[in-house]
Design a protein around this motif. Structure first.
Motif, PDB file in Angstrom:
ATOM      1  N   PRO A   1       0.835  -1.208   0.000  1.00  0.00           N
ATOM      2  CA  PRO A   1       0.000   0.000   0.000  1.00  0.00           C
ATOM      3  C   PRO A   1       0.866   1.253   0.000  1.00  0.00           C
ATOM      4  O   PRO A   1       0.769   2.088   0.890  1.00  0.00           O
ATOM      5  CB  PRO A   1      -0.768  -0.126   1.318  1.00  0.00           C
ATOM      6  CG  PRO A   1       0.193  -0.838   2.228  1.00  0.00           C
ATOM      7  CD  PRO A   1       1.035  -1.738   1.358  1.00  0.00           C
ATOM      8  N   THR A   2       1.734   1.379  -0.992  1.00  0.00           N
ATOM      9  CA  THR A   2       2.698   2.481  -0.920  1.00  0.00           C
ATOM     10  C   THR A   2       2.254   3.742  -1.636  1.00  0.00           C
ATOM     11  O   THR A   2       2.805   4.795  -1.428  1.00  0.00           O
ATOM     12  CB  THR A   2       4.059   2.059  -1.498  1.00  0.00           C
ATOM     13  OG1 THR A   2       3.824   1.174  -2.575  1.00  0.00           O
ATOM     14  CG2 THR A   2       4.889   1.360  -0.473  1.00  0.00           C
ATOM     15  N   GLY A   3       1.338   3.634  -2.554  1.00  0.00           N
ATOM     16  CA  GLY A   3       0.907   4.834  -3.259  1.00  0.00           C
ATOM     17  C   GLY A   3      -0.438   4.527  -3.858  1.00  0.00           C
ATOM     18  O   GLY A   3      -1.064   3.564  -3.464  1.00  0.00           O
TER      19      GLY A   3
ATOM     20  N   HIS B   1      10.660   4.878   4.622  1.00  0.00           N
ATOM     21  CA  HIS B   1       9.812   5.601   5.582  1.00  0.00           C
ATOM     22  C   HIS B   1       8.534   6.158   4.957  1.00  0.00           C
ATOM     23  O   HIS B   1       8.557   6.764   3.889  1.00  0.00           O
ATOM     24  CB  HIS B   1      10.581   6.752   6.247  1.00  0.00           C
ATOM     25  CG  HIS B   1       9.677   7.570   7.127  1.00  0.00           C
ATOM     26  ND1 HIS B   1       9.253   7.101   8.353  1.00  0.00           N
ATOM     27  CD2 HIS B   1       9.068   8.764   6.934  1.00  0.00           C
ATOM     28  CE1 HIS B   1       8.427   8.001   8.885  1.00  0.00           C
ATOM     29  NE2 HIS B   1       8.305   9.022   8.042  1.00  0.00           N
ATOM     30  N   LYS B   2       7.423   5.963   5.682  1.00  0.00           N
ATOM     31  CA  LYS B   2       6.132   6.511   5.239  1.00  0.00           C
ATOM     32  C   LYS B   2       5.510   7.301   6.379  1.00  0.00           C
ATOM     33  O   LYS B   2       5.583   6.892   7.546  1.00  0.00           O
ATOM     34  CB  LYS B   2       5.156   5.384   4.866  1.00  0.00           C
ATOM     35  CG  LYS B   2       5.590   4.514   3.711  1.00  0.00           C
ATOM     36  CD  LYS B   2       5.337   5.192   2.395  1.00  0.00           C
ATOM     37  CE  LYS B   2       6.138   4.644   1.238  1.00  0.00           C
ATOM     38  NZ  LYS B   2       7.104   3.624   1.410  1.00  0.00           N
ATOM     39  N   ASP B   3       4.862   8.372   6.042  1.00  0.00           N
ATOM     40  CA  ASP B   3       4.094   9.137   7.005  1.00  0.00           C
ATOM     41  C   ASP B   3       2.944   8.268   7.518  1.00  0.00           C
ATOM     42  O   ASP B   3       2.293   7.558   6.754  1.00  0.00           O
ATOM     43  CB  ASP B   3       3.548  10.380   6.290  1.00  0.00           C
ATOM     44  CG  ASP B   3       2.589  11.140   7.161  1.00  0.00           C
ATOM     45  OD1 ASP B   3       3.068  11.783   8.103  1.00  0.00           O
ATOM     46  OD2 ASP B   3       1.367  11.062   6.917  1.00  0.00           O
ATOM     47  N   LYS B   4       2.713   8.350   8.841  1.00  0.00           N
ATOM     48  CA  LYS B   4       1.723   7.472   9.477  1.00  0.00           C
ATOM     49  C   LYS B   4       0.315   7.601   8.879  1.00  0.00           C
ATOM     50  O   LYS B   4      -0.339   6.609   8.552  1.00  0.00           O
ATOM     51  CB  LYS B   4       1.698   7.800  10.972  1.00  0.00           C
ATOM     52  CG  LYS B   4       0.564   7.186  11.731  1.00  0.00           C
ATOM     53  CD  LYS B   4       0.609   7.635  13.176  1.00  0.00           C
ATOM     54  CE  LYS B   4      -0.736   7.370  13.823  1.00  0.00           C
ATOM     55  NZ  LYS B   4      -0.755   7.801  15.221  1.00  0.00           N
ATOM     56  N   GLN B   5      -0.126   8.865   8.730  1.00  0.00           N
ATOM     57  CA  GLN B   5      -1.479   9.072   8.212  1.00  0.00           C
ATOM     58  C   GLN B   5      -1.614   8.599   6.761  1.00  0.00           C
ATOM     59  O   GLN B   5      -2.625   8.018   6.373  1.00  0.00           O
ATOM     60  CB  GLN B   5      -1.864  10.543   8.286  1.00  0.00           C
ATOM     61  CG  GLN B   5      -2.905  10.791   9.346  1.00  0.00           C
ATOM     62  CD  GLN B   5      -2.409  11.786  10.361  1.00  0.00           C
ATOM     63  OE1 GLN B   5      -1.507  12.564  10.074  1.00  0.00           O
ATOM     64  NE2 GLN B   5      -2.989  11.781  11.537  1.00  0.00           N
ATOM     65  N   PHE B   6      -0.563   8.843   6.015  1.00  0.00           N
ATOM     66  CA  PHE B   6      -0.540   8.430   4.615  1.00  0.00           C
ATOM     67  C   PHE B   6      -0.652   6.905   4.518  1.00  0.00           C
ATOM     68  O   PHE B   6      -1.451   6.363   3.762  1.00  0.00           O
ATOM     69  CB  PHE B   6       0.772   8.920   3.985  1.00  0.00           C
ATOM     70  CG  PHE B   6       0.990   8.468   2.566  1.00  0.00           C
ATOM     71  CD1 PHE B   6       0.433   9.181   1.512  1.00  0.00           C
ATOM     72  CD2 PHE B   6       1.764   7.353   2.278  1.00  0.00           C
ATOM     73  CE1 PHE B   6       0.636   8.772   0.193  1.00  0.00           C
ATOM     74  CE2 PHE B   6       1.969   6.938   0.969  1.00  0.00           C
ATOM     75  CZ  PHE B   6       1.406   7.654  -0.072  1.00  0.00           C
TER      76      PHE B   6
END
Ligand code: AMP
Ligand code: TRP
Length: 333
Positions: free
Chosen positions: A10-12, A51-56
């Motif tokens: 679920p990266t983008g 790294h991914k932003d939590k909300q994203f």
């Protein structure tokens, strides 16, 4: 019962390439192979190797779940679940890491590509990613794993690890076969048809996202890179742009390249692209409608709960069995 398993990160936003190369194939298989139990999951642990932003991340997990169902995966036929809600994946990964070699992971082309792009350093998670993928797969003993071409190398590594562990611990895993669709397995970028259509491409014009509105879908197809020859002919070596558009056309309509070429004899790119824009839009429109109804529904949570429970049932038995074979902890009673 025989099994089929696959997952997507679920990266983008999910784009047309992922849909045509993979999700559409899952839907076909679920209908064609009713004797198999299906496990399709959202690979959220894989998403944090970078790294991914939590909300994203939270948003993308939910979106992918809703898209799976909107694209036609039937929760009655498929166990749909979120990877991190099944702890056995991480437990299994550790044991598999102890049966994988640095050298073989260093050879993974996806790792090499992604590592090059990291400015802040490469995480151990990115390096060991293929062992998590092997764990995802081997836990469920699937016979087949449908994936796009770019995942073939990871599948081969999974088979190597499975054989190695089988030799050491008495045939505990089914050695899975990849299922790579003949056409559509690789949809190329619309702006550079020598590269795959990718959610990580910084150029938005290179892809069509599943949730793009009509005008964007049509605009992207209209401005897709072709060549100056002007005929509608499938020739991926010499004419990758028009061949990519023909692939998209063919996978959606089920028409052969020959039949499409015949239909567009004497017709130029402009008309062909107009038709293709409409075809893609008509394919995505009902999916987007279903998506909008599902995204905030309780139904979606119920589907994911049910999938999680079944996945945990299968996975915890398997990981306990492996721990016993390895000799970890006390013998289970
Ligand atoms: P990803 O979106 O990279 O997590 O990939 C999910 C699945 O879609 C994998 O099986 C990929 O091989 C497949 N996939 C991703 N991008 C494409 C593409 N451009 N064409 C065909 N398949 C793709
Ligand atoms: N690595 C896959 C990708 O990037 C996603 C994935 C994770 C997967 N685990 C899997 C695919 C297990 C098939 C089976 O596309």
């Amino acid at each position: 019962m025989k099994r089929i398993l696959s997952g997507i990160q679920p990266t983008g936003s999910i784009n047309l390439g992922t849909y045509l190369g993979s999700v559409k194939n899952f839907v076909k298989l679920q209908d064609k192979m009713p004797d198999y139990e299906f496990f399709i999951f959202i690979a959220d642990l894989h998403a944090i190797t970078i790294h991914k932003d939590k909300q994203f991340l939270r948003k993308k997990i939910k979106e992918l779940a809703a898209l799976y169902v909107a694209c036609g995966l039937d929760p009655e036929k498929v166990n749909l679940f979120i990877q991190s809600e099944v702890p056995a994946h991480s437990q299994m990964q550790y044991i598999l890491q102890c049966n994988a070699y640095m050298g073989e992971l260093e050879r993974m082309t996806q790792f090499k590509d992604k590592a090059k792009k990291q400015e802040k350093g490469v995480t151990v998670g990115l390096f060991s990613y293929p062992t998590l993928m092997a764990a995802d797969i081997l836990i469920y003993d699937p016979d087949y794993v449908p994936v796009g071409k770019d995942q073939k190398q990871h599948l081969e590594l999974t088979r190597d690890i499975a054989n190695r562990v089988n030799n050491k611990y008495n045939d505990i895993f089914t050695v899975p076969e990849p299922l790579i669709a003949e056409i559509g397995a690789k949809i190329q970028s619309l702006t550079d048809p020598t590269m795959k259509m990718s959610k990580s491409d910084p150029n938005d014009k290179s892809r069509i996202d599943m949730l793009d509105p009509e005008n964007i879908i049509k605009k992207r197809i209209k401005s897709a890179m072709t060549d100056s020859i002007g005929t509608i002919k499938y020739d991926p070596e010499n004419r990758p742009g028009i061949s990519n558009l023909l692939t998209i056309y063919s996978v959606i309509t089920n028409m052969s390249f020959k039949d499409i070429e015949k239909k567009y004899e004497g017709i130029g790119y402009k008309d062909f692209k107009e038709d293709l824009g409409e075809i893609v839009y008509q394919e995505l429109k009902p999916i987007q409608e279903r998506f909008n109804n599902l995204i905030n529904s309780e139904e979606l949570d119920d589907i994911l709960d049910k999938g999680r429970d079944r996945a945990n049932q299968v996975a915890s038995i398997k990981v306990n069995k492996l721990m016993d074979r390895v000799g970890l902890g006390r013998k289970r009673r």
